[in-house]
Scaffold this motif. Structure first.
Motif, PDB file in Angstrom:
ATOM      1  N   ALA A 279       0.823  -1.210   0.000  1.00 23.96           N
ATOM      2  CA  ALA A 279       0.000   0.000   0.000  1.00 23.96           C
ATOM      3  C   ALA A 279       0.856   1.259   0.000  1.00 23.96           C
ATOM      4  CB  ALA A 279      -0.926  -0.004   1.212  1.00 23.96           C
ATOM      5  N   LEU A 280       1.976   1.236   0.718  1.00 26.13           N
ATOM      6  CA  LEU A 280       2.844   2.405   0.773  1.00 26.13           C
ATOM      7  C   LEU A 280       3.540   2.648  -0.562  1.00 26.13           C
ATOM      8  CD1 LEU A 280       4.316   1.836   4.311  1.00 26.13           C
ATOM      9  CD2 LEU A 280       3.098   3.880   3.578  1.00 26.13           C
ATOM     10  N   VAL A 281       3.937   1.584  -1.226  1.00 24.45           N
ATOM     11  CA  VAL A 281       4.563   1.719  -2.537  1.00 24.45           C
ATOM     12  C   VAL A 281       3.588   2.368  -3.516  1.00 24.45           C
ATOM     13  CG1 VAL A 281       5.289   0.362  -4.536  1.00 24.45           C
ATOM     14  CG2 VAL A 281       6.313  -0.066  -2.295  1.00 24.45           C
ATOM     15  N   GLU A 282       2.340   1.928  -3.489  1.00 26.89           N
ATOM     16  CA  GLU A 282       1.332   2.525  -4.368  1.00 26.89           C
ATOM     17  C   GLU A 282       1.141   4.003  -4.050  1.00 26.89           C
ATOM     18  OE1 GLU A 282      -3.380   1.921  -5.628  1.00 26.89           O
ATOM     19  OE2 GLU A 282      -2.381   0.468  -4.324  1.00 26.89           O
ATOM     20  N   ALA A 283       1.090   4.352  -2.752  1.00 23.95           N
ATOM     21  CA  ALA A 283       0.928   5.752  -2.358  1.00 23.95           C
ATOM     22  C   ALA A 283       2.140   6.582  -2.775  1.00 23.95           C
ATOM     23  CB  ALA A 283       0.711   5.837  -0.847  1.00 23.95           C
ATOM     24  N   ALA A 284       3.336   6.013  -2.667  1.00 28.03           N
ATOM     25  CA  ALA A 284       4.541   6.746  -3.067  1.00 28.03           C
ATOM     26  C   ALA A 284       4.554   7.014  -4.568  1.00 28.03           C
ATOM     27  CB  ALA A 284       5.784   5.954  -2.662  1.00 28.03           C
ATOM     28  N   ALA A 302      13.349  -3.748   6.074  1.00 28.87           N
ATOM     29  CA  ALA A 302      14.369  -4.365   5.218  1.00 28.87           C
ATOM     30  C   ALA A 302      13.762  -5.170   4.066  1.00 28.87           C
ATOM     31  CB  ALA A 302      15.273  -5.267   6.051  1.00 28.87           C
ATOM     32  N   ARG A 303      12.465  -5.121   3.904  1.00 30.92           N
ATOM     33  CA  ARG A 303      11.819  -5.897   2.839  1.00 30.92           C
ATOM     34  C   ARG A 303      12.291  -5.413   1.469  1.00 30.92           C
ATOM     35  NH1 ARG A 303       5.279  -6.954   2.170  1.00 30.92           N
ATOM     36  NH2 ARG A 303       5.345  -7.637  -0.012  1.00 30.92           N
ATOM     37  N   GLU A 304      12.470  -6.337   0.544  1.00 31.45           N
ATOM     38  CA  GLU A 304      12.962  -5.993  -0.783  1.00 31.45           C
ATOM     39  C   GLU A 304      11.907  -5.243  -1.581  1.00 31.45           C
ATOM     40  OE1 GLU A 304      15.466  -8.322  -4.158  1.00 31.45           O
ATOM     41  OE2 GLU A 304      13.447  -9.112  -3.807  1.00 31.45           O
ATOM     42  N   THR A 305      12.322  -4.137  -2.176  1.00 31.75           N
ATOM     43  CA  THR A 305      11.514  -3.434  -3.167  1.00 31.75           C
ATOM     44  C   THR A 305      12.415  -3.146  -4.361  1.00 31.75           C
ATOM     45  OG1 THR A 305      12.015  -1.290  -2.141  1.00 31.75           O
ATOM     46  CG2 THR A 305       9.968  -2.367  -1.481  1.00 31.75           C
ATOM     47  N   TRP A 306      11.787  -2.648  -5.430  1.00 30.03           N
ATOM     48  CA  TRP A 306      12.519  -2.389  -6.667  1.00 30.03           C
ATOM     49  C   TRP A 306      12.311  -0.938  -7.074  1.00 30.03           C
ATOM     50  CZ3 TRP A 306      15.618  -6.126  -8.858  1.00 30.03           C
ATOM     51  CH2 TRP A 306      15.483  -7.410  -8.305  1.00 30.03           C
ATOM     52  N   VAL A 307      13.397  -0.287  -7.470  1.00 22.47           N
ATOM     53  CA  VAL A 307      13.299   1.133  -7.823  1.00 22.47           C
ATOM     54  C   VAL A 307      13.992   1.400  -9.142  1.00 22.47           C
ATOM     55  CG1 VAL A 307      13.220   1.855  -5.399  1.00 22.47           C
ATOM     56  CG2 VAL A 307      15.428   1.750  -6.579  1.00 22.47           C
ATOM     57  N   ASP A 312       9.625   8.147  -7.715  1.00 26.78           N
ATOM     58  CA  ASP A 312       8.302   7.511  -7.735  1.00 26.78           C
ATOM     59  C   ASP A 312       8.294   6.227  -8.557  1.00 26.78           C
ATOM     60  OD1 ASP A 312       8.576   8.649 -10.217  1.00 26.78           O
ATOM     61  OD2 ASP A 312       6.799   9.935 -10.067  1.00 26.78           O
ATOM     62  N   GLN A 313       9.458   5.811  -9.052  1.00 24.12           N
ATOM     63  CA  GLN A 313       9.561   4.514  -9.718  1.00 24.12           C
ATOM     64  C   GLN A 313       9.932   3.481  -8.663  1.00 24.12           C
ATOM     65  OE1 GLN A 313      12.451   5.458 -12.816  1.00 24.12           O
ATOM     66  NE2 GLN A 313      10.849   5.284 -14.376  1.00 24.12           N
ATOM     67  N   VAL A 314       8.919   3.001  -7.955  1.00 21.51           N
ATOM     68  CA  VAL A 314       9.113   2.046  -6.871  1.00 21.51           C
ATOM     69  C   VAL A 314       8.036   0.985  -6.962  1.00 21.51           C
ATOM     70  CG1 VAL A 314       7.879   3.623  -5.314  1.00 21.51           C
ATOM     71  CG2 VAL A 314       9.275   1.790  -4.352  1.00 21.51           C
ATOM     72  N   ALA A 315       8.426  -0.248  -6.733  1.00 18.70           N
ATOM     73  CA  ALA A 315       7.481  -1.356  -6.891  1.00 18.70           C
ATOM     74  C   ALA A 315       7.860  -2.482  -5.933  1.00 18.70           C
ATOM     75  CB  ALA A 315       7.500  -1.869  -8.333  1.00 18.70           C
ATOM     76  N   VAL A 316       6.873  -3.336  -5.671  1.00 17.25           N
ATOM     77  CA  VAL A 316       7.096  -4.479  -4.790  1.00 17.25           C
ATOM     78  C   VAL A 316       7.803  -5.597  -5.531  1.00 17.25           C
ATOM     79  CG1 VAL A 316       5.941  -6.227  -3.381  1.00 17.25           C
ATOM     80  CG2 VAL A 316       5.100  -3.872  -3.378  1.00 17.25           C
ATOM     81  N   ARG A 317       7.500  -5.757  -6.816  1.00 16.23           N
ATOM     82  CA  ARG A 317       8.107  -6.830  -7.613  1.00 16.23           C
ATOM     83  C   ARG A 317       8.897  -6.233  -8.775  1.00 16.23           C
ATOM     84  NH1 ARG A 317       3.024  -8.511  -6.201  1.00 16.23           N
ATOM     85  NH2 ARG A 317       2.170  -7.430  -8.023  1.00 16.23           N
ATOM     86  N   ARG A 318       9.898  -6.938  -9.190  1.00 11.28           N
ATOM     87  CA  ARG A 318      10.733  -6.472 -10.302  1.00 11.28           C
ATOM     88  C   ARG A 318       9.909  -6.243 -11.558  1.00 11.28           C
ATOM     89  NH1 ARG A 318      16.244  -6.896 -11.926  1.00 11.28           N
ATOM     90  NH2 ARG A 318      16.433  -6.944 -14.195  1.00 11.28           N
ATOM     91  N   SER A 319       9.003  -7.151 -11.830  1.00 10.96           N
ATOM     92  CA  SER A 319       8.180  -7.017 -13.038  1.00 10.96           C
ATOM     93  C   SER A 319       7.309  -5.768 -12.981  1.00 10.96           C
ATOM     94  CB  SER A 319       7.302  -8.262 -13.217  1.00 10.96           C
ATOM     95  OG  SER A 319       6.470  -8.448 -12.077  1.00 10.96           O
ATOM     96  N   ASP A 320       6.865  -5.384 -11.766  1.00 12.37           N
ATOM     97  CA  ASP A 320       6.070  -4.162 -11.635  1.00 12.37           C
ATOM     98  C   ASP A 320       6.906  -2.940 -11.964  1.00 12.37           C
ATOM     99  OD1 ASP A 320       3.913  -5.657 -10.838  1.00 12.37           O
ATOM    100  OD2 ASP A 320       4.276  -5.363  -8.698  1.00 12.37           O
ATOM    101  N   ALA A 321       8.172  -2.913 -11.520  1.00 11.59           N
ATOM    102  CA  ALA A 321       9.044  -1.779 -11.812  1.00 11.59           C
ATOM    103  C   ALA A 321       9.249  -1.625 -13.309  1.00 11.59           C
ATOM    104  CB  ALA A 321      10.381  -1.957 -11.107  1.00 11.59           C
ATOM    105  N   GLN A 322       9.333  -2.745 -14.017  1.00  6.42           N
ATOM    106  CA  GLN A 322       9.522  -2.686 -15.462  1.00  6.42           C
ATOM    107  C   GLN A 322       8.304  -2.086 -16.153  1.00  6.42           C
ATOM    108  OE1 GLN A 322      10.511  -6.839 -16.011  1.00  6.42           O
ATOM    109  NE2 GLN A 322      12.711  -6.396 -16.128  1.00  6.42           N
ATOM    110  N   THR A 323       7.118  -2.352 -15.615  1.00  3.95           N
ATOM    111  CA  THR A 323       5.918  -1.762 -16.218  1.00  3.95           C
ATOM    112  C   THR A 323       5.830  -0.273 -15.941  1.00  3.95           C
ATOM    113  OG1 THR A 323       4.523  -2.191 -14.270  1.00  3.95           O
ATOM    114  CG2 THR A 323       4.674  -3.936 -15.931  1.00  3.95           C
ATOM    115  N   LEU A 324       6.588   0.245 -14.949  1.00  2.00           N
ATOM    116  CA  LEU A 324       6.583   1.675 -14.648  1.00  2.00           C
ATOM    117  C   LEU A 324       7.553   2.448 -15.536  1.00  2.00           C
ATOM    118  CD1 LEU A 324       6.557   1.518 -10.741  1.00  2.00           C
ATOM    119  CD2 LEU A 324       4.638   2.011 -12.256  1.00  2.00           C
TER     120      LEU A 324
END
Length: 380
Positions: A279-284, A302-307, A312-324
């Motif tokens: 939810a925070l990634v979406e808000a960011a 320490a949870r992994e995220t992708w930037v 504002d290019q931040v995502a929970v999964r690598r594939s999500d970051a690529q779609t951004l």
């Protein structure tokens, strides 16, 4: 805590060397420990892959830090062979923190500078005021107000002419109080101060406070200790100012947590607060974070995220970051990614205390946010 001072860290790419450094004691043994600490920090950076130019820049910066100027130590951020930012700490780190990572390591900075509100102190008498800013970097001059210098003293006579003089004196007091209040209001806005402390003349203090703008009056307190005259400072005054700062910090956290509890009403209704990394990634990404809440012991920090390159290019999964729009996203800690996003969107950041024995996990996982506008979940 506003993170605008971190702006230089997000104007250039990483990776970043971050060191939280305690200079130890100011004696021969302390000097030897400092030298060993610098060697250890640089060796760690080299082992983690830092380039030689950045390690050398960090070494030079750490060797220049001493207990006389920085008794609690400093955090130093370096990249590309340059020291980009160095910041004084309010209290020393319990252990040396050294990191080579795609983003600067920021969460320890929140803890080691504390909830450190900037305080505008006004030393008042009936002729004017001296203004001073108090923050993590220590006190610094913030200007002076000089009102009418005459007449300022009343007499004890009951003669008509003397009563007329006394009215002039009171008018001088009132005019000076108005001038001080006007200057204080401007200084408060220009300095970015969080609260105001009025010190000095017991009659002029309340006269100034009642003339302040409402927004300033709400964050203004008075203390009976100290004054404007030279030599009137004291340990009691220093304690009163520090207590005012700490009370303000505690009140802000309590108010934010109250708003957070009231705002997180569930996933099926509009909400003013969110928690958890997804939810925070979406808000960011949507620049909706107004206040980021960070509990330093939280499991999600320490949870992994992708930037990507943009905050504002931040995502929970690598594939999500690529779609951004980021073809080669980078894996980073969730707290570093969210703090970067908060800093560049002028969001506030508050460190919240760990729960007590009976306390709930608020915010869940240690990360939450108050939002800039109500969020309405998309119907499934």
């Amino acid at each position: 805590m506003h993170l605008s001072f971190l702006g230089p860290l997000f104007e250039r790419p990483g990776p970043w060397a971050t060191v939280y450094f305690d200079p130890a004691q100011n004696d021969e043994a302390g000097a030897k420990r400092r030298e060993l600490s610098v060697r250890e920090a640089c060796r760690t950076l080299e082992e983690e892959g830092a380039d030689a130019a950045t390690v050398q820049a960090m070494r030079d910066a750490l060797m220049s830090i001493g207990p006389a100027e920085d008794p609690a130590g400093r955090v130093v951020f370096a990249a590309g062979g340059d020291v980009v930012l160095s910041r004084r700490l309010s209290r020393p780190p319990q252990r040396q923190i050294v990191c080579w990572a795609p983003l600067p390591r920021l969460t320890p900075l929140l803890e080691l500078t504390g909830q450190d509100p900037v305080c505008l102190v006004a030393y008042i008498d009936r002729t004017g005021a001296d203004l001073e800013l108090r923050g993590a970097a220590g006190p610094r001059d913030a200007g002076q107000v000089e009102g009418q210098q005459w007449p300022v003293h009343r007499t004890a006579s009951a003669d008509w002419s003397e009563r007329h003089f006394q009215l002039k004196v009171e008018n001088t007091w009132e005019n000076n109080a108005a001038e001080i209040a006007d200057a204080l209001g401007s200084a408060y806005e220009e300095s970015g101060a969080d609260l105001v402390v009025l010190v000095g003349d017991p009659r002029e203090r309340p006269a100034v406070q009642e003339r302040l703008p409402e927004a300033v009056r709400r964050v203004t307190v008075e203390t009976e200790h100290g004054g404007r005259a030279a030599g009137s400072s004291s340990a009691v005054l220093e304690e009163a100012i520090e207590e005012a700062r700490q009370q303000y910090a505690r009140r802000r956290v309590e108010e934010a947590l109250d708003r957070f509890r009231a705002g997180r009403v569930g996933t099926d209704r509009p909400t003013d607060a969110v928690e958890g990394v997804p939810a925070l990634v979406e808000a960011a990404r949507e620049h909706r974070i107004d206040t980021l809440l960070v509990r330093p012991d939280g499991a999600d920090l320490a949870r992994e995220t992708w930037v990507g390159g943009d905050p504002d290019q931040v995502a929970v999964r690598r594939s999500d970051a690529q779609t951004l729009g980021e073809g080669d996203p980078t894996s980073v800690r969730a707290d570093d990614a969210l703090l970067r996003a908060a800093a560049v969107t002028a969001a506030d950041v508050l460190v919240v205390p760990p729960p007590d024995e009976d306390g709930a996990d608020i915010p869940a996982g240690g990360l939450g946010a108050l939002l800039r506008w109500t969020y309405e979940p998309t119907p499934v």
